[in-house]
Structures are given as structure tokens and as C-alpha cells.
Write a protein that holds these residues in place. Structure first.
Motif, PDB file in Angstrom:
ATOM      1  N   ASP A  74       0.819  -1.209   0.000  1.00 33.83           N
ATOM      2  CA  ASP A  74       0.000   0.000   0.000  1.00 33.83           C
ATOM      3  C   ASP A  74       0.855   1.261   0.000  1.00 33.83           C
ATOM      4  O   ASP A  74       0.439   2.299  -0.535  1.00 33.83           O
ATOM      5  N   SER A  75       2.029   1.203   0.577  1.00 35.61           N
ATOM      6  CA  SER A  75       2.904   2.377   0.628  1.00 35.61           C
ATOM      7  C   SER A  75       3.355   2.822  -0.761  1.00 35.61           C
ATOM      8  O   SER A  75       3.773   3.969  -0.952  1.00 35.61           O
ATOM      9  N   LEU A  76       3.253   1.919  -1.744  1.00 38.41           N
ATOM     10  CA  LEU A  76       3.622   2.250  -3.124  1.00 38.41           C
ATOM     11  C   LEU A  76       2.413   2.362  -4.042  1.00 38.41           C
ATOM     12  O   LEU A  76       2.574   2.497  -5.253  1.00 38.41           O
ATOM     13  N   GLY A  77       1.218   2.295  -3.476  1.00 36.73           N
ATOM     14  CA  GLY A  77       0.016   2.430  -4.296  1.00 36.73           C
ATOM     15  C   GLY A  77      -0.862   1.203  -4.316  1.00 36.73           C
ATOM     16  O   GLY A  77      -1.955   1.256  -4.876  1.00 36.73           O
ATOM     17  N   GLY A  78      -0.393   0.092  -3.750  1.00 34.01           N
ATOM     18  CA  GLY A  78      -1.211  -1.099  -3.629  1.00 34.01           C
ATOM     19  C   GLY A  78      -1.785  -1.609  -4.940  1.00 34.01           C
ATOM     20  O   GLY A  78      -1.101  -1.643  -5.969  1.00 34.01           O
ATOM     21  N   LYS A  79      -3.056  -2.006  -4.898  1.00 36.19           N
ATOM     22  CA  LYS A  79      -3.705  -2.606  -6.071  1.00 36.19           C
ATOM     23  C   LYS A  79      -3.725  -1.656  -7.262  1.00 36.19           C
ATOM     24  O   LYS A  79      -3.530  -2.058  -8.406  1.00 36.19           O
ATOM     25  N   ARG A  80      -3.997  -0.384  -6.982  1.00 40.08           N
ATOM     26  CA  ARG A  80      -4.078   0.584  -8.086  1.00 40.08           C
ATOM     27  C   ARG A  80      -2.756   0.671  -8.834  1.00 40.08           C
ATOM     28  O   ARG A  80      -2.731   0.690 -10.067  1.00 40.08           O
ATOM     29  N   MET A  81      -1.647   0.715  -8.113  1.00 40.57           N
ATOM     30  CA  MET A  81      -0.345   0.778  -8.770  1.00 40.57           C
ATOM     31  C   MET A  81      -0.024  -0.544  -9.463  1.00 40.57           C
ATOM     32  O   MET A  81       0.574  -0.547 -10.548  1.00 40.57           O
ATOM     33  N   ALA A  82      -0.408  -1.664  -8.868  1.00 40.61           N
ATOM     34  CA  ALA A  82      -0.178  -2.961  -9.512  1.00 40.61           C
ATOM     35  C   ALA A  82      -0.865  -3.012 -10.869  1.00 40.61           C
ATOM     36  O   ALA A  82      -0.288  -3.460 -11.863  1.00 40.61           O
ATOM     37  N   ILE A  83      -2.101  -2.536 -10.919  1.00 39.41           N
ATOM     38  CA  ILE A  83      -2.844  -2.507 -12.186  1.00 39.41           C
ATOM     39  C   ILE A  83      -2.172  -1.574 -13.177  1.00 39.41           C
ATOM     40  O   ILE A  83      -2.041  -1.875 -14.360  1.00 39.41           O
ATOM     41  N   ARG A  84      -1.713  -0.419 -12.686  1.00 36.58           N
ATOM     42  CA  ARG A  84      -1.044   0.556 -13.550  1.00 36.58           C
ATOM     43  C   ARG A  84       0.231  -0.028 -14.154  1.00 36.58           C
ATOM     44  O   ARG A  84       0.484   0.103 -15.352  1.00 36.58           O
ATOM     45  N   VAL A  85       1.039  -0.678 -13.324  1.00 37.48           N
ATOM     46  CA  VAL A  85       2.281  -1.289 -13.803  1.00 37.48           C
ATOM     47  C   VAL A  85       1.987  -2.348 -14.858  1.00 37.48           C
ATOM     48  O   VAL A  85       2.633  -2.402 -15.910  1.00 37.48           O
ATOM     49  N   ALA A  86       0.986  -3.194 -14.591  1.00 33.08           N
ATOM     50  CA  ALA A  86       0.642  -4.260 -15.542  1.00 33.08           C
ATOM     51  C   ALA A  86       0.104  -3.688 -16.844  1.00 33.08           C
ATOM     52  O   ALA A  86       0.456  -4.167 -17.934  1.00 33.08           O
ATOM     53  N   GLU A  87      -0.739  -2.672 -16.777  1.00 33.07           N
ATOM     54  CA  GLU A  87      -1.317  -2.082 -17.989  1.00 33.07           C
ATOM     55  C   GLU A  87      -0.241  -1.447 -18.864  1.00 33.07           C
ATOM     56  O   GLU A  87      -0.249  -1.606 -20.092  1.00 33.07           O
ATOM     57  N   LEU A  88       0.665  -0.705 -18.251  1.00 31.64           N
ATOM     58  CA  LEU A  88       1.735  -0.081 -19.025  1.00 31.64           C
ATOM     59  C   LEU A  88       2.641  -1.135 -19.652  1.00 31.64           C
ATOM     60  O   LEU A  88       3.044  -1.009 -20.815  1.00 31.64           O
ATOM     61  N   ALA A  89       2.957  -2.196 -18.892  1.00 31.47           N
ATOM     62  CA  ALA A  89       3.801  -3.258 -19.432  1.00 31.47           C
ATOM     63  C   ALA A  89       3.107  -3.965 -20.589  1.00 31.47           C
ATOM     64  O   ALA A  89       3.727  -4.274 -21.612  1.00 31.47           O
ATOM     65  N   ARG A  90       1.808  -4.212 -20.446  1.00 32.33           N
ATOM     66  CA  ARG A  90       1.056  -4.895 -21.497  1.00 32.33           C
ATOM     67  C   ARG A  90       1.013  -4.066 -22.785  1.00 32.33           C
ATOM     68  O   ARG A  90       0.995  -4.603 -23.893  1.00 32.33           O
ATOM     69  N   ALA A  91       1.003  -2.742 -22.633  1.00 33.53           N
ATOM     70  CA  ALA A  91       0.977  -1.856 -23.801  1.00 33.53           C
ATOM     71  C   ALA A  91       2.374  -1.512 -24.294  1.00 33.53           C
ATOM     72  O   ALA A  91       2.529  -0.894 -25.351  1.00 33.53           O
ATOM     73  N   GLY A  92       3.413  -1.896 -23.540  1.00 26.53           N
ATOM     74  CA  GLY A  92       4.778  -1.564 -23.935  1.00 26.53           C
ATOM     75  C   GLY A  92       5.090  -0.091 -23.810  1.00 26.53           C
ATOM     76  O   GLY A  92       5.839   0.459 -24.618  1.00 26.53           O
ATOM     77  N   LEU A  93       4.521   0.554 -22.791  1.00 23.57           N
ATOM     78  CA  LEU A  93       4.653   2.001 -22.661  1.00 23.57           C
ATOM     79  C   LEU A  93       5.370   2.395 -21.379  1.00 23.57           C
ATOM     80  O   LEU A  93       5.393   1.646 -20.398  1.00 23.57           O
ATOM     81  N   THR A  94       5.955   3.580 -21.420  1.00 26.59           N
ATOM     82  CA  THR A  94       6.495   4.253 -20.243  1.00 26.59           C
ATOM     83  C   THR A  94       5.556   5.409 -19.921  1.00 26.59           C
ATOM     84  O   THR A  94       5.026   6.040 -20.836  1.00 26.59           O
ATOM     85  N   PRO A  95       5.304   5.704 -18.659  1.00 28.89           N
ATOM     86  CA  PRO A  95       4.396   6.810 -18.335  1.00 28.89           C
ATOM     87  C   PRO A  95       4.812   8.109 -19.012  1.00 28.89           C
ATOM     88  O   PRO A  95       6.004   8.412 -19.122  1.00 28.89           O
ATOM     89  N   ASP A  96       3.836   8.858 -19.482  1.00 32.98           N
ATOM     90  CA  ASP A  96       4.094  10.133 -20.146  1.00 32.98           C
ATOM     91  C   ASP A  96       4.429  11.185 -19.086  1.00 32.98           C
ATOM     92  O   ASP A  96       3.557  11.667 -18.374  1.00 32.98           O
ATOM     93  N   TRP A  97       5.714  11.560 -19.014  1.00 29.77           N
ATOM     94  CA  TRP A  97       6.121  12.582 -18.047  1.00 29.77           C
ATOM     95  C   TRP A  97       6.166  13.970 -18.689  1.00 29.77           C
ATOM     96  O   TRP A  97       6.716  14.914 -18.135  1.00 29.77           O
TER      97      TRP A  97
END
Length: 222
Positions: A99-122
Motif C-alpha cells: 500500500d505504501s507504493l500504491g497497492g492494487k491501483r499501482m499494480a494494475i497501472r504497472v501491468a497495464e503499461l507493461a502490457r501496452a509496452g509504454l512508459t508513463p508520459d512525463w
């Protein structure tokens, strides 16, 4: 944003002589979720109505399987094909995001970006610019829309006249807070990947892959 990174950077060797594929954590995540189509199984919240109000996460189950020498069943989501057991381990590790790193929401975010082959748009190269809130176009071109903000008395050609005072409403685009939010989200994602990398390296549960220390750039906008 980057697409289609080389997923096979170099190889190491197992004790048996079988080569191991070495990847960065980002490459390993993309391989697991994009190539192997691993699924993210998040632990269910505790059910207060049950006699036992807790359950073991996937990470614990995988550890127990490793201790017992059991192989991880693959292919339950890929019809007619097999999901590599290392991909299942990677997915299970991501599912255990604290949870200190975002918990489930961050897990989903990491998986979605990996599945799309993307890096977050900074928002590379973004800088706030002062622009009109609204514009209009006529035969003379595009001009900023003005509004009446008051009246003034002026002396013109020997006569006092009342004239309207006009102003152009402006804003900043992109807004500094928007840029800050995008880069804060990148920082959060980077810290999540750092945690996954350390977990995979220290857990030593991957059979055919080796996760290297390599990480994406820290705050690339600097």
C-alpha cells in the motif's frame, strides 16, 4: 513514450548449463504481460463473514510451491497455449504491491503499461505558456476574445465620451500542476518498478530469466 524494447539483452547460465535470459525489470514486465499474457490476480479483500477473515496472497502461494518443488500451472488464461511460469511469478510479485507504493491501483497501472509496452508520459519538453482562454477567427485571422471589465470617461476631440475597458482572459497551458502531476506519477511508477526488481532479484524464484539491476531513468526531465 517508448515501444518495443529489445527483450533479450544478454544471457547468463544456470548451474545445469541452460542459458538464462537477462532483462531489465521493465523488459521482464513487458515480456510477462505483453508476450506471455500473464494475468494480474489481486488478492481479495478480507470477508468479515467468514470464519477466517484473511487469505494468503499469490506471493505466499508461489513461495510454498517453490519450497515443495511444485511447478506453477500455466495456460489457464491462454487458450491452447502455455503461460511461462516465470511470467506467473512476475505477475504474482506485482500483485503483492504494498500500500505504501500504491497497492492494487499501482499494480494494475504497472501491468497495464507493461502490457501496452509504454512508459508513463512525463510530458517531456513541456513548459507552461500564457495563452488566451478563448480565441475567435475572422477574415483578419485568429484573435483573442475580449470581455468588458469596466468603463472609463475619456476626452476625445474636445468631448467627454464613455468607452468600454476590454481585457483578454489568459491561462497557462499546459498548467504547471498538470506537468507536476505527470512527473509525480512517473516517480511513483519508477519506485514501484524498483520494488518489483528488488523482489524478483532477492526472491531468486525465476528459472529461465535473470532480472538485471538496470532501471529506467530517474526523473528524466532533469
Amino acid at each position: 513514450m517508448k515501444h518495443d524494447r529489445n527483450l533479450h539483452s544478454r544471457t547468463g547460465h544456470l548451474g545445469s548449463g541452460r542459458p538464462k535470459r537477462s532483462m531489465s525489470v521493465q523488459q521482464a514486465l513487458e515480456w510477462a504481460f505483453r508476450i506471455e499474457h500473464a494475468q494480474l490476480e489481486l488478492p481479495e479483500p478480507p470477508d468479515p463473514e467468514r470464519e477466517q477473515g484473511f487469505g494468503f496472497g499469490l506471493e505466499y502461494v508461489l513461495l510454498q510451491r517453490a519450497i515443495l518443488g511444485c511447478k506453477i500451472d500455466g495456460g489457464q488464461y491462454k487458450i491452447g497455449s502455455y503461460t511461462h511460469e516465470d511470467a506467473e511469478v512476475i505477475a504474482a510479485t506485482v500483485a503483492g504491491m504494498p500500500d505504501s507504493l500504491g497497492g492494487k491501483r499501482m499494480a494494475i497501472r504497472v501491468a497495464e503499461l507493461a502490457r501496452a509496452g509504454l512508459t508513463p508520459d512525463w510530458m517531456p519538453g513541456a513548459a507552461p505558456r500564457c495563452v488566451p482562454v478563448e480565441t475567435k477567427r475572422n477574415q483578419h485571422g485568429e484573435r483573442a476574445t475580449t470581455i468588458v471589465v469596466g468603463t472609463e470617461r475619456v476626452l476625445s476631440r474636445g468631448k467627454w465620451r464613455t468607452v468600454e475597458v476590454l481585457a483578454c482572459q489568459v491561462t497557462f497551458s499546459p498548467h504547471p500542476q498538470q506537468i507536476e502531476a505527470a512527473r509525480r506519477a512517473y516517480d511513483d511508477w519508477w519506485r514501484a518498478l524498483d520494488w518489483v526488481r528488488d523482489g524478483l532479484r532477492s526472491g531468486a524464484m525465476l528459472r529461465d530469466l535473470e532480472v538485471m539491476p538496470t532501471m529506467p531513468k530517474t526523473r528524466p526531465w532533469r
